[in-house]
Write a protein that holds these residues in place. Structure first.
Motif, short mmCIF file in Angstrom:
data_model
loop_
_atom_site.label_atom_id
_atom_site.label_comp_id
_atom_site.label_asym_id
_atom_site.label_seq_id
_atom_site.Cartn_x
_atom_site.Cartn_y
_atom_site.Cartn_z
N TRP A 103 0.84 -1.20 0.00
CA TRP A 103 0.00 0.00 0.00
C TRP A 103 0.87 1.24 0.00
O TRP A 103 1.87 1.28 0.70
CB TRP A 103 -0.90 0.00 1.24
CG TRP A 103 -1.86 1.14 1.24
CD1 TRP A 103 -1.64 2.39 1.74
CD2 TRP A 103 -3.18 1.13 0.71
NE1 TRP A 103 -2.73 3.18 1.56
CE2 TRP A 103 -3.70 2.43 0.92
CE3 TRP A 103 -3.96 0.20 0.07
CZ2 TRP A 103 -4.98 2.79 0.52
CZ3 TRP A 103 -5.23 0.56 -0.32
CH2 TRP A 103 -5.73 1.84 -0.10
N PRO A 104 0.59 2.25 -0.75
CA PRO A 104 -0.52 2.40 -1.67
C PRO A 104 -0.17 1.99 -3.11
O PRO A 104 -0.94 2.25 -4.03
CB PRO A 104 -0.83 3.89 -1.61
CG PRO A 104 0.53 4.53 -1.45
CD PRO A 104 1.30 3.53 -0.58
N GLY A 105 0.96 1.37 -3.29
CA GLY A 105 1.38 0.97 -4.63
C GLY A 105 0.55 -0.19 -5.17
O GLY A 105 -0.41 -0.64 -4.55
N THR A 106 0.94 -0.67 -6.32
CA THR A 106 0.21 -1.76 -6.98
C THR A 106 0.63 -3.11 -6.41
O THR A 106 1.63 -3.22 -5.71
CB THR A 106 0.47 -1.75 -8.50
OG1 THR A 106 1.83 -2.13 -8.74
CG2 THR A 106 0.18 -0.39 -9.11
N VAL A 107 -0.13 -4.13 -6.77
CA VAL A 107 0.19 -5.49 -6.32
C VAL A 107 0.98 -6.26 -7.36
O VAL A 107 1.35 -7.41 -7.14
CB VAL A 107 -1.09 -6.29 -5.96
CG1 VAL A 107 -1.78 -5.66 -4.77
CG2 VAL A 107 -2.02 -6.41 -7.15
N TRP A 108 1.28 -5.65 -8.50
CA TRP A 108 2.06 -6.34 -9.52
C TRP A 108 3.47 -6.55 -8.99
O TRP A 108 4.10 -5.62 -8.50
CB TRP A 108 2.09 -5.56 -10.84
CG TRP A 108 0.76 -4.96 -11.21
CD1 TRP A 108 0.52 -3.66 -11.53
CD2 TRP A 108 -0.52 -5.62 -11.25
NE1 TRP A 108 -0.82 -3.47 -11.77
CE2 TRP A 108 -1.48 -4.66 -11.60
CE3 TRP A 108 -0.95 -6.93 -11.02
CZ2 TRP A 108 -2.84 -4.96 -11.74
CZ3 TRP A 108 -2.29 -7.23 -11.15
CH2 TRP A 108 -3.21 -6.25 -11.51
N ASN A 109 3.95 -7.76 -9.08
CA ASN A 109 5.25 -8.14 -8.52
C ASN A 109 5.33 -7.82 -7.03
O ASN A 109 6.31 -7.29 -6.53
CB ASN A 109 6.40 -7.45 -9.27
CG ASN A 109 6.37 -7.80 -10.74
OD1 ASN A 109 6.24 -8.97 -11.10
ND2 ASN A 109 6.45 -6.80 -11.59
N SER A 110 4.26 -8.15 -6.34
CA SER A 110 4.10 -7.78 -4.94
C SER A 110 4.63 -8.84 -3.99
O SER A 110 5.08 -9.90 -4.39
CB SER A 110 2.61 -7.59 -4.67
OG SER A 110 1.93 -8.82 -4.90
#
Length: 132
Positions: A103-110
């Protein structure tokens, strides 16, 4: 040629089939996450769907969001169709919390953490029950 999942989607856990879409589960306990994949051959993007299929996809997205919010109360749900890496139309529905690892970024390559097998099967069963 009949409907087939591309390898990246075929590797996901099966939940159920709706009228248009196959529902798949992403095994990442940081993010309650499902996919809707229209069960129509050679469907790379929305332009490959008829207008009625598009409407049906929106109905199924609305159902999926409702179920995911009920089962996994969250700050925000993310609904996305990207397809750059997986060339088959699929819709991500991801529940996010302000304290999740990305959070708050994306979940791609998370960040990833797998469920215990029995816990995963119980969650998949809950999702399937609620989506019926």
């Amino acid at each position: 040629m009949a409907f087939q999942l591309v390898p990246a989607l075929a590797a996901k856990d099966y939940v159920m089939d709706l009228k248009l879409c196959r529902v798949l589960f992403e095994d990442n306990k940081y993010y309650p996450w499902i996919f809707l994949v229209p069960m129509k051959e050679n469907t790379k993007n929305m332009t490959n769907l008829t207008m009625e299929e598009r409407f049906q996809l929106m109905r199924e997205i609305a159902l999926a969001e409702k179920v995911m919010f009920k089962l996994f109360p969250c700050e925000q749900d993310n609904v996305a169709m990207i397809g750059n890496m997986t060339p088959q139309l699929h819709v991500h529905i991801v529940c996010r919390q302000k304290d999740d690892p990305d959070w708050p970024g994306t979940v791609w390559n998370s960040a990833t953490a797998k469920y215990e097998p029995t816990q995963k099967q119980a969650i998949i069963a809950q999702i399937a029950t609620e989506m019926r």
